[in-house]
Structure formats: C-alpha cells, structure tokens
Write a protein that holds these residues in place. Structure first.
Motif, PDB file in Angstrom:
ATOM      1  N   GLY A  86       0.783  -1.226   0.000  1.00  0.00           N
ATOM      2  CA  GLY A  86       0.000   0.000   0.000  1.00  0.00           C
ATOM      3  C   GLY A  86       0.814   1.274   0.000  1.00  0.00           C
ATOM      4  N   GLN A  87       2.144   1.140   0.047  1.00  0.00           N
ATOM      5  CA  GLN A  87       2.986   2.326   0.077  1.00  0.00           C
ATOM      6  C   GLN A  87       4.014   2.364  -1.051  1.00  0.00           C
ATOM      7  OE1 GLN A  87       4.598   3.286   3.990  1.00  0.00           O
ATOM      8  NE2 GLN A  87       3.024   2.040   4.965  1.00  0.00           N
ATOM      9  N   LEU A 109       9.608   0.484  -6.711  1.00  0.00           N
ATOM     10  CA  LEU A 109       9.615   1.936  -6.552  1.00  0.00           C
ATOM     11  C   LEU A 109       9.025   2.325  -5.205  1.00  0.00           C
ATOM     12  CD1 LEU A 109      10.042   4.785  -7.705  1.00  0.00           C
ATOM     13  CD2 LEU A 109       7.834   4.551  -8.886  1.00  0.00           C
ATOM     14  N   ASN A 110       9.842   2.980  -4.381  1.00  0.00           N
ATOM     15  CA  ASN A 110       9.361   3.470  -3.091  1.00  0.00           C
ATOM     16  C   ASN A 110       8.576   4.753  -3.321  1.00  0.00           C
ATOM     17  OD1 ASN A 110      10.798   1.401  -1.796  1.00  0.00           O
ATOM     18  ND2 ASN A 110      12.641   2.664  -1.628  1.00  0.00           N
ATOM     19  N   VAL A 111       7.289   4.700  -3.052  1.00  0.00           N
ATOM     20  CA  VAL A 111       6.422   5.840  -3.366  1.00  0.00           C
ATOM     21  C   VAL A 111       6.072   6.649  -2.117  1.00  0.00           C
ATOM     22  CG1 VAL A 111       4.274   6.574  -4.462  1.00  0.00           C
ATOM     23  CG2 VAL A 111       5.489   4.570  -5.335  1.00  0.00           C
ATOM     24  N   ASN A 112       5.317   6.051  -1.209  1.00  0.00           N
ATOM     25  CA  ASN A 112       4.815   6.819  -0.063  1.00  0.00           C
ATOM     26  C   ASN A 112       5.380   6.389   1.290  1.00  0.00           C
ATOM     27  OD1 ASN A 112       3.119   8.572  -1.550  1.00  0.00           O
ATOM     28  ND2 ASN A 112       1.557   6.973  -1.704  1.00  0.00           N
ATOM     29  N   GLU A 113       6.390   5.529   1.317  1.00  0.00           N
ATOM     30  CA  GLU A 113       6.988   5.134   2.600  1.00  0.00           C
ATOM     31  C   GLU A 113       7.623   6.328   3.311  1.00  0.00           C
ATOM     32  OE1 GLU A 113       7.945   1.495  -0.057  1.00  0.00           O
ATOM     33  OE2 GLU A 113       7.637   3.637  -0.307  1.00  0.00           O
ATOM     34  N   VAL A 114       7.560   6.298   4.629  1.00  0.00           N
ATOM     35  CA  VAL A 114       8.228   7.343   5.408  1.00  0.00           C
ATOM     36  C   VAL A 114       9.236   6.757   6.393  1.00  0.00           C
ATOM     37  CG1 VAL A 114       6.347   9.010   5.202  1.00  0.00           C
ATOM     38  CG2 VAL A 114       6.333   7.368   7.096  1.00  0.00           C
ATOM     39  N   ALA A 147      18.069   4.260   1.848  1.00  0.00           N
ATOM     40  CA  ALA A 147      16.802   4.182   1.109  1.00  0.00           C
ATOM     41  C   ALA A 147      15.954   5.416   1.374  1.00  0.00           C
ATOM     42  CB  ALA A 147      16.034   2.927   1.523  1.00  0.00           C
ATOM     43  N   SER A 148      15.177   5.781   0.382  1.00  0.00           N
ATOM     44  CA  SER A 148      14.243   6.890   0.519  1.00  0.00           C
ATOM     45  C   SER A 148      13.020   6.601  -0.345  1.00  0.00           C
ATOM     46  CB  SER A 148      14.904   8.211   0.117  1.00  0.00           C
ATOM     47  OG  SER A 148      14.054   9.315   0.408  1.00  0.00           O
ATOM     48  N   SER A 149      12.111   7.570  -0.428  1.00  0.00           N
ATOM     49  CA  SER A 149      10.892   7.400  -1.219  1.00  0.00           C
ATOM     50  C   SER A 149      10.551   8.706  -1.922  1.00  0.00           C
ATOM     51  CB  SER A 149       9.724   6.987  -0.314  1.00  0.00           C
ATOM     52  OG  SER A 149       9.360   8.062   0.548  1.00  0.00           O
ATOM     53  N   MET A 150       9.631   8.616  -2.865  1.00  0.00           N
ATOM     54  CA  MET A 150       9.167   9.810  -3.558  1.00  0.00           C
ATOM     55  C   MET A 150       8.560  10.807  -2.569  1.00  0.00           C
ATOM     56  SD  MET A 150       7.424   7.864  -6.847  1.00  0.00           S
ATOM     57  CE  MET A 150       6.620   9.365  -7.453  1.00  0.00           C
ATOM     58  N   ARG A 151       7.847  10.280  -1.588  1.00  0.00           N
ATOM     59  CA  ARG A 151       7.205  11.149  -0.585  1.00  0.00           C
ATOM     60  C   ARG A 151       8.237  11.860   0.292  1.00  0.00           C
ATOM     61  NH1 ARG A 151       2.691   9.287   3.969  1.00  0.00           N
ATOM     62  NH2 ARG A 151       2.581  11.294   5.077  1.00  0.00           N
ATOM     63  N   LEU A 152       9.231  11.096   0.759  1.00  0.00           N
ATOM     64  CA  LEU A 152      10.257  11.715   1.603  1.00  0.00           C
ATOM     65  C   LEU A 152      11.055  12.763   0.831  1.00  0.00           C
ATOM     66  CD1 LEU A 152      11.648   8.676   3.645  1.00  0.00           C
ATOM     67  CD2 LEU A 152      10.326  10.604   4.522  1.00  0.00           C
ATOM     68  N   ALA A 153      11.301  12.503  -0.434  1.00  0.00           N
ATOM     69  CA  ALA A 153      12.102  13.421  -1.231  1.00  0.00           C
ATOM     70  C   ALA A 153      11.351  14.692  -1.601  1.00  0.00           C
ATOM     71  CB  ALA A 153      12.580  12.721  -2.510  1.00  0.00           C
ATOM     72  N   GLY A 173       7.874  15.522  -0.254  1.00  0.00           N
ATOM     73  CA  GLY A 173       6.846  15.984   0.678  1.00  0.00           C
ATOM     74  C   GLY A 173       5.431  15.774   0.163  1.00  0.00           C
ATOM     75  N   VAL A 174       5.290  15.080  -0.969  1.00  0.00           N
ATOM     76  CA  VAL A 174       3.985  14.877  -1.608  1.00  0.00           C
ATOM     77  C   VAL A 174       3.555  13.420  -1.447  1.00  0.00           C
ATOM     78  CG1 VAL A 174       2.730  14.913  -3.812  1.00  0.00           C
ATOM     79  CG2 VAL A 174       4.419  16.696  -3.295  1.00  0.00           C
ATOM     80  N   ILE A 175       2.249  13.193  -1.170  1.00  0.00           N
ATOM     81  CA  ILE A 175       1.680  11.849  -1.153  1.00  0.00           C
ATOM     82  C   ILE A 175       1.131  11.561  -2.546  1.00  0.00           C
ATOM     83  CG2 ILE A 175      -0.067  10.338  -0.152  1.00  0.00           C
ATOM     84  CD1 ILE A 175       0.094  11.987   2.410  1.00  0.00           C
ATOM     85  N   PHE A 176       1.554  10.446  -3.148  1.00  0.00           N
ATOM     86  CA  PHE A 176       1.212  10.149  -4.536  1.00  0.00           C
ATOM     87  C   PHE A 176       0.150   9.055  -4.634  1.00  0.00           C
ATOM     88  CE2 PHE A 176       5.409  11.992  -4.657  1.00  0.00           C
ATOM     89  CZ  PHE A 176       5.371  12.819  -5.768  1.00  0.00           C
ATOM     90  N   ASN A 177      -0.604   9.102  -5.736  1.00  0.00           N
ATOM     91  CA  ASN A 177      -1.557   8.057  -6.061  1.00  0.00           C
ATOM     92  C   ASN A 177      -0.805   6.919  -6.741  1.00  0.00           C
ATOM     93  OD1 ASN A 177      -3.416   6.623  -8.094  1.00  0.00           O
ATOM     94  ND2 ASN A 177      -4.895   7.733  -6.843  1.00  0.00           N
ATOM     95  N   LEU A 178      -0.849   5.726  -6.150  1.00  0.00           N
ATOM     96  CA  LEU A 178      -0.062   4.607  -6.655  1.00  0.00           C
ATOM     97  C   LEU A 178      -0.451   4.214  -8.081  1.00  0.00           C
ATOM     98  CD1 LEU A 178       0.169   2.259  -3.522  1.00  0.00           C
ATOM     99  CD2 LEU A 178       1.969   3.689  -4.478  1.00  0.00           C
TER     100      LEU A 178
END
Length: 243
Positions: A52-53, A132-137, A145-151, A153-158
């Motif tokens: 889910g993330q 692809l790490n999308v919304n993990e924090v 490791a990082s995610s699109m959200r951490l980089a 600040g936006v929550i994305f629709n998977l």
C-alpha cells in the motif's frame, strides 16, 4: 497496456517469465502485486517493499529487431524512462546509480531488474522488474533508502504512478526497437550518480580505491578513471560503490 493485479506472489519477474512460457503473452503486459515475498534486485539482492505504500511490478516487452549485443541499450532506455517520469513529478535531484538504481540526492528510491529472453543472436523480449518506493516514510535498517514522498513531501496516487512509469518504459523500449537510439547513451551518462566526482569503490578482493566515473562503455561496463589516470572498465560484479 494490459495490467494484471495480484495480491501476493514470490516475484513479478518470475511470474511473467513462467507465464510467457505457457501462453502467447500480450506485448506490454504489466504484472503488479501488493505483496512480493521474494523480490530480487541486481546480483541476487533482496528488494523490500511495503504493501500500500510502494510499487512492485514487471513489464513485458517484445522486440522485433534487437540484437543480443544491444542489451545495454535496454538498461539505458529503462533507466531514462523512469528518470523522466520522476523529474516530471518534481522529485528533486534525480540521478542513475550505475547500472540502473534511481537515486534522489544520495538515497535510492527505485531498483530495476531486467531479464532478457534470447533466441540465437536475437533479443526477442525483456521483462523489466521495478521496485519503486512511493509513499513510505520509514526504512528500518536501510539508511540509504528513501521514497518519492520523503524526497518531495507529496503523497502520490499509486495507480497514477504505475501508469506513468509503465507507459514511459514501454515508449522508450518501443523507440529502441524501431532503431531510435539517438543520444540514448549520452543521456544516460549525463544522468549518472557521482559522475566526474572522486568516489570510493571496493573490488572483489575487498580492496578500496578511488576512481572518477567518466561514463559507460557501449557494452555497458562502467568507465572509471583511477589514480594513475588510466581509464578502466568494470562489470557490475567486479566492484561496489561506497558513499
């Protein structure tokens, strides 16, 4: 593009590989799973994901005119496709860590595993696995490791991210199949993580040394300028980047 959604499987790449042996798989088929229990990365590395993330999926692409010697171009095309999508989504400071990890700043947000199907001297299909790490924090015991959200600040629709990335991969591979390789290698090289910077590496004998990434060979090896100023070629299994 046909998308098959599954709840839990060992590996999306393995699933597609087995499926392609038994049926005439439709070009552009995408397999997505909520949970991947045996995800793999380069050289057998494990890929961790959170239900889910993050996105764990594989794309199947048939080819008509590619030669076995053009396999590195697939790596270039797929990496550039994902790079372009993440730049479009305004993920900051995106680069490609050779051969095909996608970085934001100094941290990995995407891993790619490409498995090619060969027939004599011809490359007939590729299965492109993407984690692809999308919304993990939170990443336990994974400091790089990082995610699109951490980089960003936006929550994305998977689902939206899945469609954008899958379509971009298929589009770049279609151009490659049609012989459009214009500036592909140059674009890939220009996006390399730590290019032209002194970087520490470790070889198979666990010896550390400094080198400067200058680009890649047409055959896919990393080109390093080492301390005696000579240019050396290295395969993936021959060294590890320390940063």
């Amino acid at each position: 593009m046909k998308i098959i959604k599954l709840n839990a499987i060992d590996s999306t790449n393995t699933y597609l590989k087995n499926l392609s042996r038994n049926v005439l798989l439709e070009d552009g088929t995408v397999v997505l799973t909520k949970t991947q229990t045996a995800g793999r990365g380069q050289m057998g590395a494990k890929w961790q994901s959170k239900t889910g993330q993050s996105l764990t999926f594989s794309v199947f692409k048939r080819f008509q005119g590619l030669l076995v010697t053009q396999q590195p171009m697939i790596t270039f095309a797929v990496s550039i496709a994902i790079l372009k999508v993440l730049q479009k989504l305004e993920i900051p400071n995106i680069s490609i860590k050779w051969p095909n990890d996608i970085m934001s700043y100094q941290k990995k947000i995407c891993g790619i595993l490409i498995e090619n199907q060969l027939e004599g001297s011809t490359l007939i299909a590729s299965i492109v696995g993407v984690g692809l790490n999308v919304n993990e924090v939170e990443f336990l015991q994974l400091p790089q490791a990082s995610s699109m959200r951490l980089a960003s600040g936006v929550i994305f629709n998977l689902d939206e991210v899945l469609h954008l990335v899958s379509e971009a991969i298929l589009m770049e591979l279609e151009k490659l199949d049609m012989g459009d390789t214009n500036c592909l290698k140059e674009t890939y090289e220009a996006s390399l993580f730590r290019r032209d910077k002194v970087t520490t590496f470790e070889n198979l004998e666990a010896v550390k040394f400094n080198g400067i990434i200058k680009g890649v060979a047409p055959t896919g090896e990393l080109l390093l300028e080492i301390e005696d100023e000579s240019l050396q070629k290295y395969e993936v299994k021959q060294l590890k980047m320390l940063f």
